[in-house]
Design an enzyme around this catalytic site. Structure first.
Site, PDB file in Angstrom:
ATOM      1  N   ASP A 101      19.558   1.777  19.557  1.00 47.38           N
ATOM      2  CA  ASP A 101      19.152   1.571  18.170  1.00 47.38           C
ATOM      3  C   ASP A 101      18.843   2.914  17.490  1.00 47.38           C
ATOM      4  O   ASP A 101      18.591   3.919  18.164  1.00 47.38           O
ATOM      5  CB  ASP A 101      17.906   0.681  18.095  1.00 47.38           C
ATOM      6  CG  ASP A 101      18.179  -0.714  18.633  1.00 47.38           C
ATOM      7  OD1 ASP A 101      19.339  -1.150  18.587  1.00 47.38           O
ATOM      8  OD2 ASP A 101      17.213  -1.344  19.102  1.00 47.38           O
TER       9      ASP A 101
HETATM   10  N1  URA Z   1      17.415  -2.509  23.841  1.00 47.99           N
HETATM   11  C1  URA Z   1      16.981  -2.424  22.564  1.00 47.99           C
HETATM   12  O1  URA Z   1      16.288  -3.321  22.090  1.00 47.99           O
HETATM   13  N2  URA Z   1      17.294  -1.336  21.850  1.00 47.99           N
HETATM   14  C2  URA Z   1      18.029  -0.316  22.337  1.00 47.99           C
HETATM   15  O2  URA Z   1      18.270   0.651  21.636  1.00 47.99           O
HETATM   16  C3  URA Z   1      18.480  -0.415  23.663  1.00 47.99           C
HETATM   17  C4  URA Z   1      18.164  -1.525  24.388  1.00 47.99           C
END
Ligand code: URA
Length: 237
Positions: A101
């Site tokens: 993310d």
């Molecule tokens: N899980 C998430 O919620 N976000 C990420 O960036 C990676 C794994």
């Protein structure tokens, strides 16, 4: 063996759709023979020609990055925000393996080798992804057990291979939890904690298989060694 149009696209010559058009127009040869069948598969040893010129295949590149916060895990962004490939100066058409993310930090691999990326992403290969999550509130044994039994995401039960409470902050209003998973579903870790009633404030991927951010400051990257690439290939099931 890979589809001819995919190999042409991955060489950087043109898009997959344009490659299909070239094939249908009879402009693509494999080992001297015109190929118009879109399902045709080729291997690394086949010689591909387009308009009678041999297609040069882009050499494979492999990187590990310590992804900083505030960068998109993609090769382009329609809102002109910074993307992870902006941080690595190369002519090769590399892309991130899986997704972190915008606000998640930590280990990210990038390559232009589709097979390498697939090995890392397929859950059947059992490659561990270890995350350190800062949670709002303090998780209890009961909630950890619920998580360990598995939670449903996208109608599929996901079971972490490990969950460990690492630390409770002094004020007792947040905690750090390490969680190990094998899949790479969208927002998986955040959604898993939400499923047991916790909001993830901060998230860092600490490890994928043998790869960690050791020696890399936020935003730094390095090339993988041939030995590291070979380790990934050895994990293919
Ligand atoms: N899980 C998430 O919620 N976000 C990420 O960036 C990676 C794994």
């Amino acid at each position: 063996m890979e589809r001819l149009q995919k190999v042409i696209a991955e060489s950087g010559y043109t898009s997959r759709r344009k490659a299909e058009e070239l094939m249908l127009a009879g402009k693509v040869k494999v080992n001297g023979q015109v190929v118009t069948e879109l399902g045709t598969k080729v291997s690394d040893s086949d010689t591909i020609e387009i308009d009678n010129k041999i297609l040069e295949k882009e050499s494979k590149e492999y990187y590990i990055m310590n992804k900083p916060r505030g960068v998109i895990t993609s090769t382009s962004d329609d809102k002109e925000r910074k993307v992870v490939t902006d941080l690595i100066p190369t002519e090769a058409r590399i892309y991130p393996v899986g997704r972190l993310d915008y606000d998640t930090t930590g280990v990210l691999l990038l390559t232009n080798d589709g097979e390498f990326a697939n090995i890392l992403m397929q859950p059947k290969n059992g490659i561990e992804k270890v995350y350190l999550a800062k949670l709002e509130g303090v998780i209890k044994g009961e909630q950890i057990n619920k998580l360990k039994k598995g939670v449903e995401l996208d109608h599929v039960k996901v079971v972490p291979s490990r969950v460990k409470l690492k630390k409770v902050n002094q004020e007792g209003n947040s905690c750090m939890v390490e969680i190990t998973i094998h899949e790479g579903k969208n927002h998986q870790v955040k959604r898993m904690f939400e499923a047991v009633g916790f909001h993830v404030e901060k998230l860092k991927r600490e490890r994928i298989g043998v790869f960690t951010t050791e020696g890399l400051k936020s935003g730094e990257y390095r090339k993988l060694t041939p030995k590291e690439v070979a380790i990934v290939y050895s994990l293919k099931k």
